[in-house]
Design an enzyme around this catalytic site. Structure first.
Site, PDB file in Angstrom:
ATOM      1  N   HIS A 131       0.837  -1.203   0.000  1.00 55.58           N
ATOM      2  CA  HIS A 131       0.000   0.000   0.000  1.00 55.58           C
ATOM      3  C   HIS A 131       0.873   1.253   0.000  1.00 55.58           C
ATOM      4  O   HIS A 131       2.085   1.188   0.226  1.00 55.58           O
ATOM      5  CB  HIS A 131      -0.917   0.023   1.224  1.00 55.58           C
ATOM      6  CG  HIS A 131      -2.086  -0.904   1.114  1.00 55.58           C
ATOM      7  ND1 HIS A 131      -1.994  -2.245   1.383  1.00 55.58           N
ATOM      8  CD2 HIS A 131      -3.374  -0.687   0.733  1.00 55.58           C
ATOM      9  CE1 HIS A 131      -3.166  -2.827   1.199  1.00 55.58           C
ATOM     10  NE2 HIS A 131      -4.021  -1.902   0.798  1.00 55.58           N
ATOM     11  N   LYS A 135      -0.399   4.681   4.648  1.00 57.76           N
ATOM     12  CA  LYS A 135      -1.239   3.702   5.352  1.00 57.76           C
ATOM     13  C   LYS A 135      -0.636   3.409   6.722  1.00 57.76           C
ATOM     14  O   LYS A 135       0.566   3.143   6.834  1.00 57.76           O
ATOM     15  CB  LYS A 135      -1.387   2.425   4.539  1.00 57.76           C
ATOM     16  CG  LYS A 135      -2.399   1.444   5.148  1.00 57.76           C
ATOM     17  CD  LYS A 135      -2.768   0.350   4.185  1.00 57.76           C
ATOM     18  CE  LYS A 135      -3.755  -0.641   4.779  1.00 57.76           C
ATOM     19  NZ  LYS A 135      -5.035  -0.004   5.175  1.00 57.76           N
TER      20      LYS A 135
END
Length: 242
Positions: A131, A135
């Site tokens: 990600h 995140k």
């Protein structure tokens, strides 16, 4: 027309959900961010969509319960206490909580469960995800969903077989465990791969999110489906009729 309110409206997902509502048959009833009044928003909504943070969950559920408003929860990084709070709210209102609102990921989970059940524990299961650099939780909620699907296929609880973040001299891999690894960097919306590794062969099931809009469209579809449901806790599988 279903009136949808957005909790976390100024975040990236909040803005994407607003755009998805504009393309749907739903009505955008407004949104609030960290300093906003969720209770006032809930008064004019049929369904709230929550992509905020675990710390905001209880207050958001309080608002939904007080106003009899259904709620879709896409916030990840939830604790056991958070899930207990969701269970309690689901006795009074319709709640759909998920680690991922992508329809493709829901299908991937179904495939992973089926593969795990068919192949058995002789095939090692590893889950890798990547990600964007912003995140804050790992493994991702989606990775945990995939792990739960694999564990269910094996007839296990994920908590009993989960292995995260191997480092150092870990010894040989224990049969039946499910491993997780997390990468963070750049602007990746979300890549997930489930590896089934057998003797002399390997199966890789992969989902790559190319645009955050896929999550927003799935969240709106879930909200439309959840409107007018009786109190209870629902899943994205039910949205897809699975």
């Amino acid at each position: 027309m279903t009136r949808i309110g957005i909790l976390g409206s100024e975040g990236r997902m909040g803005r994407a959900i607003a755009a998805a509502i504009a393309e749907s048959d739903a009505s955008h009833a407004g949104g609030v961010d960290a300093s906003g009044d969720a209770m006032t928003l809930a008064e004019r909504c049929d369904v709230l969509v929550d992509f905020t943070a675990p710390a905001a969950l209880s207050a958001n559920l309080d608002a939904a319960e007080a106003k009899g408003c259904a709620i879709v929860i896409g916030t990840t990084g939830l604790s056991a206490d958070d899930h207990a709070r969701i269970d309690a709210a689901a006795k009074r209102i319709a709640v759909l909580q998920t680690g991922n609102t992508s329809l493709g990921v829901v299908m991937l989970c179904a495939l992973v469960e089926k593969a795990a059940a068919a192949l058995g524990k002789d095939w090692d299961v590893e889950i890798a995800e990547m990600h964007h650099r912003m995140k804050v939780d790992a493994p991702s909620g989606t990775a945990l969903m995939l792990g739960e699907a694999a564990a269910k296929g094996h007839g296990d609880s994920l908590d009993a077989v989960r292995v995260s973040g191997r480092d150092g001299h870990t010894g040989a891999r224990e049969t039946g465990t499910i491993g997780f690894s997390a990468l963070r960097g750049g602007t990746v919306a979300g890549d997930h791969m489930v590896v089934f590794a057998g003797e002399g062969e390997r199966i890789e099931l992969t989902h790559r999110a190319e645009d955050r809009a896929i999550f927003a469209r799935g969240a709106v579809r879930a909200a439309l489906w959840l409107h007018d449901r009786v109190p209870g806790r629902y899943t994205m599988n039910q949205v897809l009729g699975m």
